[in-house]
Design an enzyme around this catalytic site. Structure first.
Site: not given
Ligand code: GLC
Length: 538
Positions: A211, A275
């Site tokens: 993440d 991500e």
């Molecule tokens: C990422 C996740 C999202 C979350 C954020 C903070 O972007 O996909 O859903 O709110 O991180 O953890």
């Protein structure tokens, strides 16, 4: 190796995560088994036969760790356990065992940037300045005027700094104030968090989706971010008012990712996915020096770009060109943070989008429900759950619409729960659900299944080469090939008929329009409006 899963390690040709299709499960919304209106891990076990029937190779499960749910699980209070609302570690073990028995891999979410403010580490850190955990988070003195230490913004609105009156300092939170950022410059944090990675790999996870990886390291000097010259006040997301030059995508993040990769390499056939929302050029850096970074950084271009054949054609070509040697591509149409593809492009083009996703070179990730064409569900103000919508209401930023319960059947609450679902179920669920689409050969579900089936049978469509084909107007076309087999994919991104000239001849093996019979094509493909076809070339 568990039954049902063949080896996936290095040196055996393409890995499972290169050949396969990943399916993202948002566990709160997939299947409830205990009637509390919130999905659970047993619900996932119950639906594994469906996923096998559909033809997915791996599931990525969004967080199910103990959490006060300020950000629905992306705010963790214990990285080595399962939240009671979702079940137990025994249930996680069952997912791994049962998924593996069906040849399905399991990818878990890993959230290194922050914890919940209720995590015992933060509770300690906050208790006193000289607490042993203080430095596990990012604390700074106020600016000379008493305000926040710098101008950094939170992704969910407002300053990224929260004043802590009892200890007289600010702490950093890139996301909600309930999600304080960990201090990865403290080696104790790194040791502990890398061990969390091992914890899940030891329990059979086949990989992790990391993440918000690009915000983990920050400028050591905490310099102000510069203003974004392209920012349109009142139009753009306020988070974009500043360029995140010093708060994200820092050069030292790559050494850290290498260390995560080393942990993953200690196990056979696991995958590390990052991500990363960034420009394509910047994204490429996350493959790492000599491929020592993530196996792939999520490529969100199809989520962000306008649905236009020329724009997407240019983006695919550029992405393919920019990939470093040996780097594996991937494509995504939707996730739990972005509006659903069927709402963005409409139901007819969502079918074309599915063909695009499942025939481009690289690993596709399908967001739960997209395989039945689920659309964003309008959320009445009194049912809003997402903190982003609560902080910045009415701007279309809220993520509840794309997180609504999976539509399984025409039963009450679409067969998702026997209780009151945590988010409203789509109004059209009685007509639009898995049970109805399973028996309809013209359905979106049938199309997804056919695409995945063809992809599995034809290595050209998964691990094969990709080459662009020149086309005009609304037509997007490309070739996929492997050994002697070659496929031409021609997609009409418009509603009017269009044609594509090509050298040679072939057989149409699949169309997005259900009533289409296969047939011979020579030199020209006539596409109806909203039609995409896969042609096996002679
Ligand atoms: C990422 C996740 C999202 C979350 C954020 C903070 O972007 O996909 O859903 O709110 O991180 O953890």
């Amino acid at each position: 190796m568990t039954q049902g899963i063949e080896g996936g390690g290095a040196g055996e040709g393409p890995a499972w995560w290169q050949r396969g299709v990943i399916y993202q499960i948002y566990p709160r919304s997939f299947q409830d088994t205990d009637g509390d209106g919130v999905g659970d891990l047993r619900g996932i076990v119950q639906r594994l036969d469906y996923l096998r029937w559909l033809g997915v190779d791996a599931v990525w499960i969004s967080p199910f760790y103990p959490s006060p749910m300020d950000d629905f699980g992306y705010d963790v209070t214990d990285h080595r356990a399962v939240d009671r609302a979702y079940g137990s570690m025994v249930d996680f073990g069952r997912i791994v065992e049962q998924a593996h028995a069906r040849g399905i891999r399991v990818i878990v979410d890993y959230i290194p940037n922050h914890t919940s403010f209720r995590h015992p580490w933060f509770v300690e850190a906050r208790a006193a300045r000289h607490n042993r955990r203080r430095d596990w988070y990012v604390w700074r003195d106020p600016a000379p005027d008493g305000g926040p230490p710098n101008n950094w913004l939170s992704a969910f609105g407002g300053s990224a700094w929260e004043w802590d009156a009892p200890t007289g300092q600010y702490y950093l939170h890139t996301f909600l104030r309930e999600q304080p950022d960990l201090n990865w410059r403290n080696t104790a944090v790194e040791v502990e968090m890398l061990d969390v990675l091992r914890f899940w790999l030891d329990r059979g996870a086949d990989g992790v989706r990391v993440d918000a990886i690009q915000v983990v390291m920050k400028d050591a000097g905490f310099r102000d971010n510069p203003p974004n010259p392209n920012y349109r006040e009142g139009v753009d997301d306020p988070y974009d008012a500043l360029l995140r030059q010093h708060s994200a995508d820092r050069p030292d993040v790559h050494a850290l990712i290498e260390r995560m990769r080393q942990v993953v390499e200690g196990y056979d056939g696991r995958v590390l996915i990052g991500e990363i929302y960034n420009e394509v050029e910047r994204m490429m850096a996350y493959y790492g020096q000599d491929g020592r970074g993530v196996h792939f950084p999520y490529n969100f271009q199809l989520i962000k770009l306008p649905w236009n054949a020329r724009t997407i054609d240019a983006a695919v070509r550029r992405y393919e060109e920019l990939l470093p040697p040996g780097a594996w591509p991937n494509w995504v149409l939707g996730n739990h943070d972005r509006h659903r593809i069927a709402s963005r492009v409409g139901p007819a083009q969502a079918r074309v989008a599915a063909m695009l996703l499942l025939t481009l070179r690289g690993t596709p990730t399908v967001y739960y429900g997209d395989e039945i064409g689920m659309r964003d569900v309008p959320i009445p103000p009194d049912r809003v759950q997402d903190p982003w919508e609560k902080n910045l209401p009415g701007r279309g930023l809220g993520r509840d619409p794309e997180r609504t319960p999976m539509q399984w059947s025409a039963e009450p609450s679409a067969g998702f729960t026997t209780g009151e679902p945590w988010l409203p179920v789509a109004a059209d669920f009685a007509a639009n659900n898995v049970a109805a689409q399973r028996v309809d050969p013209a359905s979106m579900l049938a199309l997804h299944r056919a695409l995945m089936d063809l992809r599995r049978r034809e290595p050209a469509l998964s691990v094969g080469d990709w080459a662009p084909v020149d086309a005009q107007g609304d037509v997007l076309a490309y070739l996929r090939s492997h050994g002697d087999s070659r496929f031409l994919i021609a997609l009409n991104l418009g509603a009017e008929p269009a044609s594509l000239g090509f050298e040679g001849a072939g057989e149409t093996v699949l169309s997005t329009l259900p009533e289409t019979e296969g047939g011979r094509v020579e030199q020209t493909i006539e596409l109806r409006g909203d039609e995409g076809v896969i042609v096996r070339l002679d």
